[in-house]
Design an enzyme around this catalytic site. Structure first.
Site, mmCIF file in Angstrom:
data_model
loop_
_atom_site.group_PDB
_atom_site.id
_atom_site.type_symbol
_atom_site.label_atom_id
_atom_site.label_comp_id
_atom_site.label_asym_id
_atom_site.label_seq_id
_atom_site.Cartn_x
_atom_site.Cartn_y
_atom_site.Cartn_z
ATOM 1 N N HIS A 179 33.130 41.595 41.973
ATOM 2 C CA HIS A 179 33.030 43.136 41.421
ATOM 3 C C HIS A 179 32.454 43.236 40.122
ATOM 4 O O HIS A 179 31.473 43.986 39.777
ATOM 5 C CB HIS A 179 34.175 43.703 41.385
ATOM 6 C CG HIS A 179 34.741 44.063 42.878
ATOM 7 N ND1 HIS A 179 34.780 43.184 43.944
ATOM 8 C CD2 HIS A 179 35.074 45.457 43.332
ATOM 9 C CE1 HIS A 179 35.170 44.057 44.887
ATOM 10 N NE2 HIS A 179 35.403 45.146 44.546
ATOM 11 N N HIS A 188 42.310 39.716 41.093
ATOM 12 C CA HIS A 188 41.613 38.520 39.981
ATOM 13 C C HIS A 188 42.505 38.403 39.037
ATOM 14 O O HIS A 188 43.383 39.291 38.539
ATOM 15 C CB HIS A 188 40.086 39.132 39.525
ATOM 16 C CG HIS A 188 39.190 39.051 40.737
ATOM 17 N ND1 HIS A 188 38.661 37.811 40.981
ATOM 18 C CD2 HIS A 188 38.276 39.934 41.444
ATOM 19 C CE1 HIS A 188 37.623 37.822 41.936
ATOM 20 N NE2 HIS A 188 37.386 39.336 42.149
#
Length: 339
Positions: free
Chosen positions: A114, A167
């Site tokens: 991302h 993450h």
């Protein structure tokens, strides 16, 4: 790395506790930062403002996501939502964290896709906008505004990824830095006007090189699918595991989009010349078309068929934006003028 991971978990816990009331906002941001959004949202928007920028966006989205896949296969990055359980460090002190519908991605975690794709793609947009604003105003202060927006966007996207446990912070930082570098390097090399053979060769080259790397790692005894098993094991809701987050989905999306870009430029070299009003209409229709293409249900069994259809889906994306919709709008407005 264990200490880095532990600190990342506590940061995620603190972030969730302090900003839990903004959960909807963080989930919207993480969807906007999804690499898929670069193909389905950023590409059509930029293309109908500046053809060259739109082509560069699609090109950079595909290359940066492909490189992200390669880095993930080589770096073996953990993801917070499964590392909490696998590490067995929190048996007596479980962190108060929650998973979300977009948490359970199945690829390795480092670097953040991302952050990396968002940084690469939006660098093209903000640098083009900054140059335009400087040419109009000759003001460094005014032309720096897009870059401030760029930094703020990367920070917000990064926080959203930590918030949903997709993450660790260092993976987001690594993705942002790598993506910015790629954006700077690749933005000057947009393949506008290249022959179809170039795109066909590039698409096949990316596909084969990734498959060769995958096979080579397996020959070395490395289980490249290790992250998929962990995601399925530790995801709190099995329905949150989606095949379109698997590494090979990214690969087929990138290769399909590049081949589609070549086909679109082959069918209509130079694109359609449209005034601003027809361009706005083309953007609206293209966005609706891509929305429905994206929502097309694909069979997940056999997986080979899913990946083939996923590839075809993203071959179609540039055709809709660059050829079909603007061609129809041009035909309609041209006839209207003649009447």
């Amino acid at each position: 790395m264990e200490a880095v991971y532990v600190h990342g978990i506590w940061m995620a816990e603190s972030l969730q506790q302090r900003t839990r009331s903004h959960e909807t906002f963080w989930q919207v941001v993480t969807h906007m930062g999804d690499p898929k959004a670069a193909f389905l949202l950023v590409f059509p928007f930029t293309y109908f403002i500046s053809r060259r920028t739109g082509v560069a966006v699609l090109w950079i989205a595909a290359i940066s996501e492909w490189l992200n896949l390669v880095f993930k296969w080589l770096l073996f990055g953990e993801r917070p939502f499964w590392w909490i359980g696998e590490s067995r460090l929190f048996v007596n002190n479980q962190p108060k964290v929650h998973q979300f519908s977009s948490t359970c991605e199945t690829g390795p975690g480092s670097p953040s896709g991302h952050a990396m794709v968002t940084a690469a793609v939006w660098w093209v947009v903000v640098s083009s906008l900054g140059s335009l604003m400087y040419s109009r105003t000759r003001s460094v202060v005014v032309s720096s505004a897009p870059y401030l927006f760029y930094v703020a966007m990367l920070v917000v996207v990064g926080i959203s990824r930590v918030f949903i446990l997709a993450h660790f912070p260092h993976q987001v930082i690594a993705g942002s830095i790598t993506g910015t570098f790629l954006g700077i390097v690749l933005s000057q090399r947009a393949p506008e006007g290249r022959p179809l053979l170039f795109f066909f060769s590039f698409s096949i080259g990316l596909l084969l090189s990734a498959l060769i790397l995958h096979a080579g790692l397996q020959q070395l005894g490395i289980d490249v699918s290790w992250s998929i098993a962990l995601a399925k094991k530790w995801c709190s809701h099995s329905e949150w595991i989606r095949l379109d987050t698997a590494p090979f989905s990214s690969l087929t999306r990138d290769c399909g989009a590049l081949l589609g870009l070549g086909l679109a430029q082959y069918w209509k070299p130079g694109g359609w010349s449209l005034p601003w009003a027809p361009r706005a209409l083309s953007l609206a229709i293209s966005s609706m078309g891509l929305y429905h293409v994206n929502r097309l249900p694909l069979p997940v069994r056999p997986q080979g068929l899913f990946y083939v259809l996923f590839f075809v889906k993203f071959v179609i994306v540039p055709q809709i934006v660059m050829v079909l919709v603007p061609g129809l709008v041009h035909l309609f407005t041209h006839k209207k003028k003649k009447e």
